[in-house]
Design a protein around this motif. Structure first.
Motif, PDB file in Angstrom:
ATOM      1  N   THR A 169       0.854  -1.193   0.000  1.00 49.55           N
ATOM      2  CA  THR A 169       0.000   0.000   0.000  1.00 49.55           C
ATOM      3  C   THR A 169       0.892   1.247   0.000  1.00 49.55           C
ATOM      4  N   ALA A 170       0.419   2.299  -0.644  1.00 43.47           N
ATOM      5  CA  ALA A 170       1.214   3.528  -0.733  1.00 43.47           C
ATOM      6  C   ALA A 170       1.460   4.115   0.654  1.00 43.47           C
ATOM      7  N   THR A 171       2.710   4.451   0.937  1.00 46.00           N
ATOM      8  CA  THR A 171       3.033   5.155   2.189  1.00 46.00           C
ATOM      9  C   THR A 171       2.880   6.658   1.957  1.00 46.00           C
ATOM     10  N   ASP A 172       3.244   7.429   2.971  1.00 45.59           N
ATOM     11  CA  ASP A 172       3.166   8.888   2.863  1.00 45.59           C
ATOM     12  C   ASP A 172       4.418   9.480   2.222  1.00 45.59           C
ATOM     13  N   ILE A 173       5.277   8.614   1.652  1.00 46.23           N
ATOM     14  CA  ILE A 173       6.541   9.103   1.104  1.00 46.23           C
ATOM     15  C   ILE A 173       6.637   8.823  -0.393  1.00 46.23           C
ATOM     16  N   VAL A 174       7.096   9.825  -1.133  1.00 52.28           N
ATOM     17  CA  VAL A 174       7.363   9.698  -2.568  1.00 52.28           C
ATOM     18  C   VAL A 174       8.845   9.994  -2.760  1.00 52.28           C
ATOM     19  N   LEU A 175       9.507   9.254  -3.645  1.00 54.97           N
ATOM     20  CA  LEU A 175      10.922   9.504  -3.901  1.00 54.97           C
ATOM     21  C   LEU A 175      11.084  10.885  -4.544  1.00 54.97           C
ATOM     22  N   THR A 176      12.049  11.627  -4.069  1.00 55.17           N
ATOM     23  CA  THR A 176      12.271  12.996  -4.552  1.00 55.17           C
ATOM     24  C   THR A 176      12.633  12.984  -6.035  1.00 55.17           C
TER      25      THR A 176
END
Lengths: 316, 81
Positions: A123-130
């Motif tokens: 499931t998607a976390t609250d973090i996206v790779l910069t």
């Protein structure tokens, strides 16, 4: 015999990009991980990166930028607000984790065991790779309220992620980008960009590599993206400093000089000291690309590099 | 047609002024049409007039004024007819 000796028609010749990548692996400069665009770095490679990093600092020090250090991930809500998915959906990388219970875990393990796709259990976390070093900066600056009269200048560096697997060593999926980001009035940020257009050429010229500066555009997605790219070129918002690495015809963008107008200032609500929407500009340095250009032009043994270039990178 | 274009401008282009206050020749970029808003405008015009702007028209000149938009649409609807 001659027919048998020639390569079968179906075998594509190794591109110049792939040949250079193989050479870097053979010499141990980069380390293969099995994924195109994801490489280990040798100490020799890192030594060049660090030396170039210090060179940038020497050229930029007089401006007294404020350094900020972000990890290579940004908040997903802020990423969503940034509009990145409008322009570059094909490049983004989100961080997903397993958040299920024991039954879900069993399913995941069974899928793994069977060689099936198990990632659906993530499931998607609250973090996206910069995706670019400056993305976490703008919301941070916005929180600080109106800019001082002189505006602000930041010094950033981050590992960035872009999903574009390639055999071209200059197109990595995870790479470092250093940036100076100027935030202020249109005059302030345009003057900053002009300064770095000159400085960047002087700095790279001192490294003994052939270069040219040219108009450029970002790889915006789709038809809407075609229009954004055309607008960007028509209005001269992006310039790149190009160095031939594996191709003379298609040289590699190693530095970029970008004027965003009020795009980020208005998106993140950053006011100048007199209440106008702030404009922003940045100069970006592709750290790995510069190192790759140096290894290409001066060879894989840094001890044999021209003395003048060594003196610039490793001053005594 | 130009009234319809003005309606779409008001809905999509996020200009600081009403499209009714702009002459047909007024420079929309000077009036505050941003690059991202011009994409929204382009897509809305395609929907409203049932057209598709070809690649060579996806630039600032095509959307520089109400008159420029009108002539681009006229050209595309003529070709289609």
């Amino acid at each position: 015999m001659s027919v048998a000796a020639s390569a079968p028609a179906s075998t594509s010749p190794v591109s110049a990009q792939e040949a250079y990548l193989d050479e870097l692996f053979d010499k141990g400069i980069l380390l293969d991980t099995g994924v195109d665009g994801l490489y280990g770095r040798s100490d020799v490679f890192e030594d060049v990166i660090q030396a170039f990093d210090r060179l940038i600092t020497r050229y930029g020090a007089q401006d007294r930028a404020t350094p900020i250090h972000f990890p290579p991930g940004i908040s997903r809500p802020l990423f969503e607000k940034s509009g990145y998915m409008k322009s570059f959906p094909q490049l983004a990388g989100t961080v997903h984790s397993f958040m299920g219970g024991e039954a879900d875990h069993c399913t995941l393990l069974a899928e793994l065991e069977a060689g099936q796709d198990w990632t659906g259990q993530q499931t998607a976390t609250d973090i996206v790779l910069t995706p670019a070093a400056c993305y976490p900066l703008y919301p941070t600056v916005a929180k600080r309220g109106p800019l001082p009269v002189d505006g602000r200048l930041y010094d950033l560096q981050s590992y960035c992620f872009r999903h574009e697997p390639s055999k071209d060593p200059a197109r990595m999926q995870m790479f470092r980008m250093r940036e100076y980001v100027r935030i202020g009035s249109p005059e302030q940020v345009q003057a900053f960009r002009e300064t770095w257009l000159e400085r960047g050429q002087a700095m790279m010229g001192s490294l003994g590599v052939p270069l040219k500066v040219d108009l450029a555009n970002d790889p915006f997605f789709g038809r809407a993206g075609r229009m954004l790219a055309n607008n960007q070129r028509d209005t001269g918002l992006k310039f790149e400093l190009l160095i031939p690495v594996t191709s003379e015809e298609k040289p590699t963008a190693c530095l970029s000089f970008n004027y965003h107008q009020d795009h980020f200032g208005s998106l993140w609500n950053i006011p100048t000291s007199n209440g106008d929407v702030a404009h922003t500009a940045c100069v970006g340095f592709g750290m790995e690309r510069v190192a790759l250009a140096l290894f290409k032009h001066h060879g894989t043994d840094t001890a044999q590099w021209p003395q003048a270039v060594r003196q610039v990178l490793w001053p005594k | 047609m130009n009234d319809k274009i003005r309606d779409i401008l008001d809905q999509t282009a996020k200009l600081p002024v009403k499209a009714a206050t702009l002459s047909d020749d007024a420079d929309l970029h000077e009036a505050g049409l941003t690059s991202f808003a011009s994409v929204q405008l382009m897509l809305a015009l395609e929907d409203a007039f049932d057209i598709e702007f070809p690649e060579q028209m996806l630039n600032r000149r095509t959307f520089a004024s109400i008159k420029a938009i009108q002539s681009a649409i006229a050209e595309l609807t003529q070709t289609a007819a």
